[in-house]
Design an enzyme around this catalytic site. Structure first.
Site, PDB file in Angstrom:
ATOM      1  N   HIS A   1      43.427  34.777  42.966  1.00 42.73           N
ATOM      2  CA  HIS A   1      43.991  33.439  43.225  1.00 42.73           C
ATOM      3  C   HIS A   1      43.583  32.958  44.613  1.00 42.73           C
ATOM      4  CE1 HIS A   1      46.126  33.680  39.528  1.00 42.73           C
ATOM      5  NE2 HIS A   1      47.019  34.568  39.923  1.00 42.73           N
TER       6      HIS A   1
ATOM      7  N   LEU B   1      38.534   9.619  46.861  1.00 40.69           N
ATOM      8  CA  LEU B   1      38.879  10.433  45.678  1.00 40.69           C
ATOM      9  C   LEU B   1      40.373  10.760  45.607  1.00 40.69           C
ATOM     10  CD1 LEU B   1      37.906  12.457  43.352  1.00 40.69           C
ATOM     11  CD2 LEU B   1      37.825  14.186  45.162  1.00 40.69           C
TER      12      LEU B   1
ATOM     13  N   ASP C   1      40.370  28.560  35.419  1.00 40.98           N
ATOM     14  CA  ASP C   1      40.813  29.805  34.776  1.00 40.98           C
ATOM     15  C   ASP C   1      39.898  30.983  35.147  1.00 40.98           C
ATOM     16  OD1 ASP C   1      42.439  31.356  33.238  1.00 40.98           O
ATOM     17  OD2 ASP C   1      41.598  30.742  31.318  1.00 40.98           O
TER      18      ASP C   1
HETATM   19  C1  IPE Z   1      45.974  27.666  31.953  1.00 40.50           C
HETATM   20  O1  IPE Z   1      45.483  28.946  32.178  1.00 40.50           O
HETATM   21  C2  IPE Z   1      46.792  27.209  33.113  1.00 40.50           C
HETATM   22  C3  IPE Z   1      46.083  27.055  34.375  1.00 40.50           C
HETATM   23  C4  IPE Z   1      44.799  27.183  34.588  1.00 40.50           C
HETATM   24  C5  IPE Z   1      46.915  26.701  35.480  1.00 40.50           C
HETATM   25  P1  IPE Z   1      46.186  30.236  31.536  1.00 40.50           P
HETATM   26  O2  IPE Z   1      45.326  31.372  31.910  1.00 40.50           O
HETATM   27  O3  IPE Z   1      47.611  30.287  31.930  1.00 40.50           O
HETATM   28  O4  IPE Z   1      46.087  29.899  29.986  1.00 40.50           O
HETATM   29  P2  IPE Z   1      46.196  30.839  28.711  1.00 40.50           P
HETATM   30  O5  IPE Z   1      47.519  31.511  28.776  1.00 40.50           O
HETATM   31  O6  IPE Z   1      45.065  31.840  28.783  1.00 40.50           O
HETATM   32  O7  IPE Z   1      46.048  29.928  27.557  1.00 40.50           O
HETATM   33  C1  IPE Z   2      43.974  30.855  36.482  1.00 38.48           C
HETATM   34  O1  IPE Z   2      43.555  32.169  36.473  1.00 38.48           O
HETATM   35  C2  IPE Z   2      45.053  30.602  37.501  1.00 38.48           C
HETATM   36  C3  IPE Z   2      46.384  30.346  36.947  1.00 38.48           C
HETATM   37  C4  IPE Z   2      46.675  30.255  35.691  1.00 38.48           C
HETATM   38  C5  IPE Z   2      47.465  30.173  37.894  1.00 38.48           C
HETATM   39  P1  IPE Z   2      44.336  33.288  35.645  1.00 38.48           P
HETATM   40  O2  IPE Z   2      45.365  33.884  36.523  1.00 38.48           O
HETATM   41  O3  IPE Z   2      44.805  32.740  34.360  1.00 38.48           O
HETATM   42  O4  IPE Z   2      43.153  34.343  35.405  1.00 38.48           O
HETATM   43  P2  IPE Z   2      42.885  35.187  34.064  1.00 38.48           P
HETATM   44  O5  IPE Z   2      42.803  34.226  32.943  1.00 38.48           O
HETATM   45  O6  IPE Z   2      44.014  36.155  33.921  1.00 38.48           O
HETATM   46  O7  IPE Z   2      41.570  35.852  34.341  1.00 38.48           O
HETATM   47 MG    MG Z   3      43.961  32.599  32.521  1.00 38.57          MG
END
Ligand code: IPE
Ligand code: IPE
Ligand code: MG
Length: 251
Positions: A38, A132, A21
């Site tokens: 990303h 792995l 995240d």
């Molecule tokens: C959870 O992250 C999903 C992934 C890392 C793929 P999100 O960023 O989507 O989660 P919330 O919405 O903050 O809970």
């Molecule tokens: C995690 O990073 C990747 C996915 C959920 C696909 P985010 O895109 O949720 O990044 P933040 O949480 O907005 O910083």
């Molecule tokens: Mg996120």
């Protein structure tokens, strides 16, 4: 000194799960768009796979896209799917050389056909590997997985393949996307958020949870080792008392 020197190789978790995240915030801090974050997250994926393989972790589950993430703006979802296809194409040879196996867990039906085709090809190309196992949670959520499992169990009861009395924890495990894979002992989430976001709710029942402020694109091998050291410093009691555990350790 690296944290790796403090890792007890005999007590490395068999299965580590990661909620990757913070890509969006990482990009925002740099005044760029979320897609840039990303793209940089891919390096952190490489780092985690390298570190996990290096210390002998058997399974590494990476939460790449949740069923809830389909509600993000279309340009972001499209970019994530494109990125995924590119990563799959570019990384296969390297993963093959490093003896990594791959498994995808999630709702295939909601994925674009092209994505399914590319990931299937990659899984097939790595199928002879023995090292792995990386599980990519793609269009995954625990609610999707558990409802799916309950439906399949209900069908099998209806068909007379199993009796309601047969339903046990082990049987339920075998209907999940992670069937035959041990539950994660450690779950890592980056970016400072301290929630599970619909990730492996059943499988994480007794996992140690580790939260770090690091945003995913900055996550490096040393961060992975730090999480392992932290995990190894904890006492896993499974409902017992410390004294009981000390007695069994003395035996
Ligand atoms: C959870 O992250 C999903 C992934 C890392 C793929 P999100 O960023 O989507 O989660 P919330 O919405 O903050 O809970
Ligand atoms: C995690 O990073 C990747 C996915 C959920 C696909 P985010 O895109 O949720 O990044 P933040 O949480 O907005 O910083
Ligand atoms: Mg996120």
């Amino acid at each position: 000194m690296s944290c790796i020197d403090n890792i007890n190789i005999k007590r490395v978790p068999r299965h580590v799960a990661i909620i990757m995240d913070g890509n969006g915030r990482w990009a925002k801090q740099r005044g760029t768009n979320r897609i840039f974050g990303h793209e940089h997250g891919v390096e952190a994926v490489r780092n985690s796979i390298k570190a996990a393989a290096h210390i002998g972790v058997e399974y590494l589950t990476l939460y790449a896209f949740s069923t809830e993430n389909w509600s993000r703006p279309k340009y972001e979802v499209d970019a994530l799917m494109r990125l995924l296809v590119n990563v799959v194409k570019n990384e296969t040879d390297e993963l093959k050389a490093n003896n990594v196996q791959l498994k995808i867990i999630g709702d295939r039906q909601s994925l674009p056909k092209k994505v399914c085709r590319e990931v299937d090809k990659m899984v097939e190309k790595l199928s002879a590997n023995t090292g792995l196992t990386v599980l990519i949670a793609l269009s995954y959520s625990s609610h999707w997985e558990i409802i799916n499992a309950v439906k399949s169990i209900a069908y099998d009861v209806k068909k007379g393949k199993i009796e309601p009395e047969d339903i046990s924890r082990e049987l339920f495990d075998s209907y999940l996307a992670t069937a035959e894979i041990p539950n994660p002992e450690l779950m890592i989430r980056t970016s400072g958020e301290t929630r599970l976001s619909n990730f492996l709710l059943w499988q994480l029942a007794y996992a140690e949870l580790y939260f770090t402020q690091k945003l995913w694109p900055d996550f490096c091998e040393e961060d992975f080792y730090q999480a392992i050291c932290n995990y190894q410093s904890r006492e896993r009691r499974f409902g017992k008392t410390s004294e009981q555990l000390e007695k069994t350790n003395l035996k």
